[in-house]
Design a protein around this motif. Structure first.
Motif, PDB file in Angstrom:
ATOM      1  N   GLY A 136       0.828  -1.198   0.000  1.00 51.22           N
ATOM      2  CA  GLY A 136       0.000   0.000   0.000  1.00 51.22           C
ATOM      3  C   GLY A 136       0.860   1.245   0.000  1.00 51.22           C
ATOM      4  O   GLY A 136       1.932   1.282  -0.619  1.00 51.22           O
ATOM      5  N   MET A 137       0.432   2.261   0.713  1.00 56.27           N
ATOM      6  CA  MET A 137       1.114   3.541   0.733  1.00 56.27           C
ATOM      7  C   MET A 137       2.544   3.406   1.262  1.00 56.27           C
ATOM      8  O   MET A 137       3.475   4.015   0.729  1.00 56.27           O
ATOM      9  N   LEU A 138       2.733   2.585   2.305  1.00 55.77           N
ATOM     10  CA  LEU A 138       4.066   2.433   2.899  1.00 55.77           C
ATOM     11  C   LEU A 138       5.044   1.826   1.913  1.00 55.77           C
ATOM     12  O   LEU A 138       6.182   2.298   1.786  1.00 55.77           O
ATOM     13  N   THR A 139       4.643   0.785   1.217  1.00 54.88           N
ATOM     14  CA  THR A 139       5.557   0.139   0.272  1.00 54.88           C
ATOM     15  C   THR A 139       5.872   1.062  -0.909  1.00 54.88           C
ATOM     16  O   THR A 139       6.994   1.034  -1.438  1.00 54.88           O
ATOM     17  N   PHE A 214       3.913  -1.998  -9.397  1.00 53.13           N
ATOM     18  CA  PHE A 214       4.400  -3.250  -8.837  1.00 53.13           C
ATOM     19  C   PHE A 214       4.177  -3.328  -7.327  1.00 53.13           C
ATOM     20  O   PHE A 214       3.837  -4.395  -6.811  1.00 53.13           O
ATOM     21  N   VAL A 215       4.385  -2.244  -6.610  1.00 52.98           N
ATOM     22  CA  VAL A 215       4.433  -2.295  -5.146  1.00 52.98           C
ATOM     23  C   VAL A 215       3.171  -1.778  -4.480  1.00 52.98           C
ATOM     24  O   VAL A 215       3.105  -1.727  -3.251  1.00 52.98           O
ATOM     25  N   SER A 216       2.180  -1.368  -5.241  1.00 50.48           N
ATOM     26  CA  SER A 216       0.950  -0.855  -4.646  1.00 50.48           C
ATOM     27  C   SER A 216      -0.051  -1.979  -4.435  1.00 50.48           C
ATOM     28  O   SER A 216       0.057  -3.058  -5.025  1.00 50.48           O
ATOM     29  N   GLY A 217      -1.047  -1.698  -3.596  1.00 50.99           N
ATOM     30  CA  GLY A 217      -2.115  -2.642  -3.344  1.00 50.99           C
ATOM     31  C   GLY A 217      -3.398  -2.224  -4.033  1.00 50.99           C
ATOM     32  O   GLY A 217      -3.452  -1.174  -4.685  1.00 50.99           O
ATOM     33  N   PRO A 218      -4.463  -3.013  -3.885  1.00 54.23           N
ATOM     34  CA  PRO A 218      -5.727  -2.685  -4.559  1.00 54.23           C
ATOM     35  C   PRO A 218      -6.382  -1.403  -4.064  1.00 54.23           C
ATOM     36  O   PRO A 218      -7.176  -0.796  -4.775  1.00 54.23           O
TER      37      PRO A 218
END
Length: 283
Positions: A136-139, A214-218
């Motif tokens: 999510g935001m952290l990644t 690549f590193v975000s979530g839905p």
């Protein structure tokens, strides 16, 4: 002969500016188009700006991108500045070559490779130590800091390498400690490069699509991701309105940054200003 060269240079410069900015001006013009067809002019209207302000998906994505870009650029200037000081001021030390390579790697590595490697890293860390919990935001922030700090380090290194160390030596002779010298002498001298690094990091983070994909979530779609998904389904006049707002804000930000950098440079080159800094360091 000189007049001919001058005319050729001016003509090529004009063509270059037209090539770069004519599409941008057309995009801004069609953001005020009445028609939903973005290539057909049907009259002046601001309804697409009103429609944009009611699009929660775009507004939420824009707010998320702004938060990520601000946090990323702030962290990046701290890490990048410390890395630049280490490489420029500490001479040869164990691991210097490896550190130089690690800073240079994100600059030349394709975004696809960097994004994929970070995705595999986050998945492995989550399986082994349970952090991060999902993507999510952290990644996204961690991924953006990875390459943004490298750019900041290069910019600050260039400024530190050309810096006259006599200012710092004079402050030390006046009895100032290392921390005081950095705070009152070194930091004001390198501040233009730090600000430039912050702006570059902000723009690169705000504009990133590949790595964030690549590193975000839905539930953490950034603004470039939302725009890309909408454009794939067809051109939308709301995107023109959004682009016009972004261009206007960026232009204002660049102009303000230019004024600040000019003042910082004038202050750094002003003997009176350096005298005040020495007085503060002596205190």
């Amino acid at each position: 002969m000189n007049k001919g060269n001058s005319l050729f240079i001016k003509t090529m410069m004009l063509l270059g500016f037209v090539f770069l900015y004519a599409p941008v001006l057309l995009l801004m013009l069609y953001s005020f188009n009445e028609s939903k067809l973005v290539t057909v002019w049907a009259g002046f209207s601001t309804k697409w700006y009103a429609a944009l302000l009611q699009d929660d998906q775009i507004l939420n994505a824009a707010w998320l991108s702004l938060k990520i870009a601000a946090i990323n650029s702030t962290i990046a200037i701290v890490i990048g500045t410390l890395a630049a000081i280490t490489l420029v001021r500490f001479g040869k030390f164990l691991g210097r070559t490896m550190m130089t390579w690690m800073i240079a790697a994100p600059l030349v590595m394709p975004d696809v490779i960097l994004g994929l490697s970070l995705l595999l890293l986050f998945v492995s860390m989550s399986a082994v130590i349970g952090f991060p919990e999902g993507r999510g935001m952290l990644t996204i922030i961690i991924a953006h800091v990875t390459f943004s700090s490298a750019y900041v380090s290069v910019i600050v290194q260039a400024r530190l390498s050309s810096l006259d160390r006599s200012y710092e030596e004079a402050a030390i002779d006046l009895g100032a400690g290392p921390v005081t010298v950095f705070r009152t002498v070194t930091l004001p001298l390198i501040m233009p490069s730090v600000i430039a690094g912050w702006l570059l990091s902000f723009i690169m983070s705000f504009d990133d699509l590949v790595i964030a994909s690549f590193v975000s979530g839905p539930s953490s779609s950034t603004l470039p991701m939302v725009i890309f998904s909408k454009v794939r389904l067809g051109l939308n006049p709301e995107i023109n309105a959004l682009a016009t707002i972004v261009i206007t804000l960026v232009s204002i930000g660049v102009a303000a940054a230019g004024i600040v950098l000019a003042r910082q440079a004038a202050k750094a080159n002003n003997p009176g200003g350096m005298g005040a800094a020495f007085a503060q360091a002596a205190d």
